[in-house]
Design a protein around this motif. Structure first.
Motif, PDB file in Angstrom:
ATOM      1  N   MET A   1      10.115 -11.986  -1.854  1.00 34.49           N
ATOM      2  CA  MET A   1       8.890 -11.207  -1.739  1.00 34.49           C
ATOM      3  C   MET A   1       9.155  -9.795  -2.266  1.00 34.49           C
ATOM      4  O   MET A   1      10.136  -9.167  -1.867  1.00 34.49           O
ATOM      5  CB  MET A   1       8.437 -11.134  -0.281  1.00 34.49           C
ATOM      6  CG  MET A   1       8.264 -12.491   0.375  1.00 34.49           C
ATOM      7  SD  MET A   1       6.985 -13.488  -0.374  1.00 34.49           S
ATOM      8  CE  MET A   1       5.564 -12.739   0.335  1.00 34.49           C
ATOM      9  N   VAL A   2       8.283  -9.326  -3.148  1.00 37.32           N
ATOM     10  CA  VAL A   2       8.394  -7.984  -3.707  1.00 37.32           C
ATOM     11  C   VAL A   2       7.063  -7.289  -3.488  1.00 37.32           C
ATOM     12  O   VAL A   2       6.042  -7.668  -4.066  1.00 37.32           O
ATOM     13  CB  VAL A   2       8.726  -8.015  -5.226  1.00 37.32           C
ATOM     14  CG1 VAL A   2       8.836  -6.609  -5.770  1.00 37.32           C
ATOM     15  CG2 VAL A   2      10.008  -8.805  -5.480  1.00 37.32           C
ATOM     16  N   GLY A   3       7.064  -6.264  -2.628  1.00 36.60           N
ATOM     17  CA  GLY A   3       5.864  -5.487  -2.370  1.00 36.60           C
ATOM     18  C   GLY A   3       5.906  -4.185  -3.162  1.00 36.60           C
ATOM     19  O   GLY A   3       6.931  -3.514  -3.184  1.00 36.60           O
ATOM     20  N   MET A   4       4.798  -3.854  -3.814  1.00 36.29           N
ATOM     21  CA  MET A   4       4.760  -2.641  -4.635  1.00 36.29           C
ATOM     22  C   MET A   4       3.424  -1.933  -4.479  1.00 36.29           C
ATOM     23  O   MET A   4       2.396  -2.563  -4.232  1.00 36.29           O
ATOM     24  CB  MET A   4       4.968  -2.992  -6.104  1.00 36.29           C
ATOM     25  CG  MET A   4       6.242  -3.756  -6.367  1.00 36.29           C
ATOM     26  SD  MET A   4       6.538  -3.971  -8.106  1.00 36.29           S
ATOM     27  CE  MET A   4       7.777  -2.716  -8.316  1.00 36.29           C
ATOM     28  N   GLN A   5       3.476  -0.619  -4.642  1.00 38.09           N
ATOM     29  CA  GLN A   5       2.269   0.196  -4.693  1.00 38.09           C
ATOM     30  C   GLN A   5       2.148   0.731  -6.113  1.00 38.09           C
ATOM     31  O   GLN A   5       3.100   1.259  -6.668  1.00 38.09           O
ATOM     32  CB  GLN A   5       2.338   1.367  -3.719  1.00 38.09           C
ATOM     33  CG  GLN A   5       1.134   2.274  -3.817  1.00 38.09           C
ATOM     34  CD  GLN A   5       1.246   3.501  -2.911  1.00 38.09           C
ATOM     35  OE1 GLN A   5       2.066   3.568  -2.021  1.00 38.09           O
ATOM     36  NE2 GLN A   5       0.420   4.480  -3.172  1.00 38.09           N
ATOM     37  N   TRP A   6       0.972   0.583  -6.694  1.00 37.13           N
ATOM     38  CA  TRP A   6       0.702   1.039  -8.057  1.00 37.13           C
ATOM     39  C   TRP A   6      -0.405   2.079  -8.015  1.00 37.13           C
ATOM     40  O   TRP A   6      -1.244   2.084  -7.120  1.00 37.13           O
ATOM     41  CB  TRP A   6       0.246  -0.134  -8.931  1.00 37.13           C
ATOM     42  CG  TRP A   6       1.245  -1.228  -9.017  1.00 37.13           C
ATOM     43  CD1 TRP A   6       1.398  -2.264  -8.141  1.00 37.13           C
ATOM     44  CD2 TRP A   6       2.240  -1.399 -10.011  1.00 37.13           C
ATOM     45  NE1 TRP A   6       2.424  -3.072  -8.538  1.00 37.13           N
ATOM     46  CE2 TRP A   6       2.958  -2.564  -9.688  1.00 37.13           C
ATOM     47  CE3 TRP A   6       2.598  -0.682 -11.156  1.00 37.13           C
ATOM     48  CZ2 TRP A   6       4.010  -3.030 -10.462  1.00 37.13           C
ATOM     49  CZ3 TRP A   6       3.641  -1.160 -11.930  1.00 37.13           C
ATOM     50  CH2 TRP A   6       4.336  -2.308 -11.581  1.00 37.13           C
ATOM     51  N   ARG A   7      -0.428   2.929  -9.036  1.00 35.90           N
ATOM     52  CA  ARG A   7      -1.505   3.906  -9.172  1.00 35.90           C
ATOM     53  C   ARG A   7      -1.566   4.304 -10.635  1.00 35.90           C
ATOM     54  O   ARG A   7      -0.548   4.550 -11.259  1.00 35.90           O
ATOM     55  CB  ARG A   7      -1.228   5.121  -8.305  1.00 35.90           C
ATOM     56  CG  ARG A   7      -2.394   6.103  -8.280  1.00 35.90           C
ATOM     57  CD  ARG A   7      -2.080   7.326  -7.489  1.00 35.90           C
ATOM     58  NE  ARG A   7      -1.178   8.155  -8.296  1.00 35.90           N
ATOM     59  CZ  ARG A   7      -0.288   8.979  -7.800  1.00 35.90           C
ATOM     60  NH1 ARG A   7      -0.136   9.103  -6.514  1.00 35.90           N
ATOM     61  NH2 ARG A   7       0.475   9.693  -8.597  1.00 35.90           N
TER      62      ARG A   7
END
Length: 125
Positions: free
Chosen positions: A17-23
Motif C-alpha cells: 500500500m502506497v499512500g500519497m498526497q498530491w497538489r
C-alpha cells in the motif's frame, strides 16, 4: 509505504500500500501518470506498475481537472507478482505525462526516479 516494510512472499497476492498526497501548483493542461518500480540489490528492475493519477472520488478527474492548490489523497495498491526472489528491493516512483510518457523532470539534469522506501521479501522459517 513504510520504510523497510517486510512482506512474506510465500503467500499469493502480496500487496504493498502506497499512500500519497498530491497538489497542483496551477491549472494543468496535461494528465499525469505514476510508475512504481521495484529494483533488486543489483539495480535490476524486477517489477513495474503504472497508474493514471485520478481523484479517488471521481474516476474521470485526471490531473488536468484538479483545482490548483487543492490536496488530492490517493492510496495505491501494488499487487506484487508471484515469483519475486527473497531479499531487499528499492521502491522507486516516476511521474510522467500520460500522453507522451515523458517524465516531469529534465532527464540528465534531475533524477526522474524518486526512491520511496525499501521492501524486504522473505519466506517464513
Amino acid at each position: 509505504v513504510i520504510p523497510g516494510q517486510q512482506l512474506h512472499n510465500e503467500e499469493e497476492g502480496q500487496t504493498v500500500m502506497v499512500g500519497m498526497q498530491w497538489r497542483t501548483e496551477s491549472e494543468l493542461e496535461v494528465d499525469y501518470s505514476v510508475s512504481f518500480r521495484l529494483y533488486d540489490v543489483d539495480g535490476e528492475r524486477a517489477y513495474q506498475e503504472d497508474h493514471v493519477l485520478r481523484k479517488p472520488t471521481d474516476y474521470a478527474s485526471t490531473t488536468r481537472f484538479w483545482p490548483a492548490q487543492e490536496p488530492v489523497y490517493i492510496l495505491f495498491q501494488l499487487e506484487l507478482p508471484d515469483g519475486l526472489a527473497n531479499g531487499g528491493y528499492e521502491l522507486r516512483m516516476v511521474v510522467y505525462d500520460s500522453s507522451t510518457s515523458l517524465p516531469t523532470v529534465e532527464v540528465g539534469t534531475w533524477e526522474s526516479e524518486l526512491v520511496l522506501g525499501l521492501i524486504r521479501l522473505h519466506g517464513s522459517e
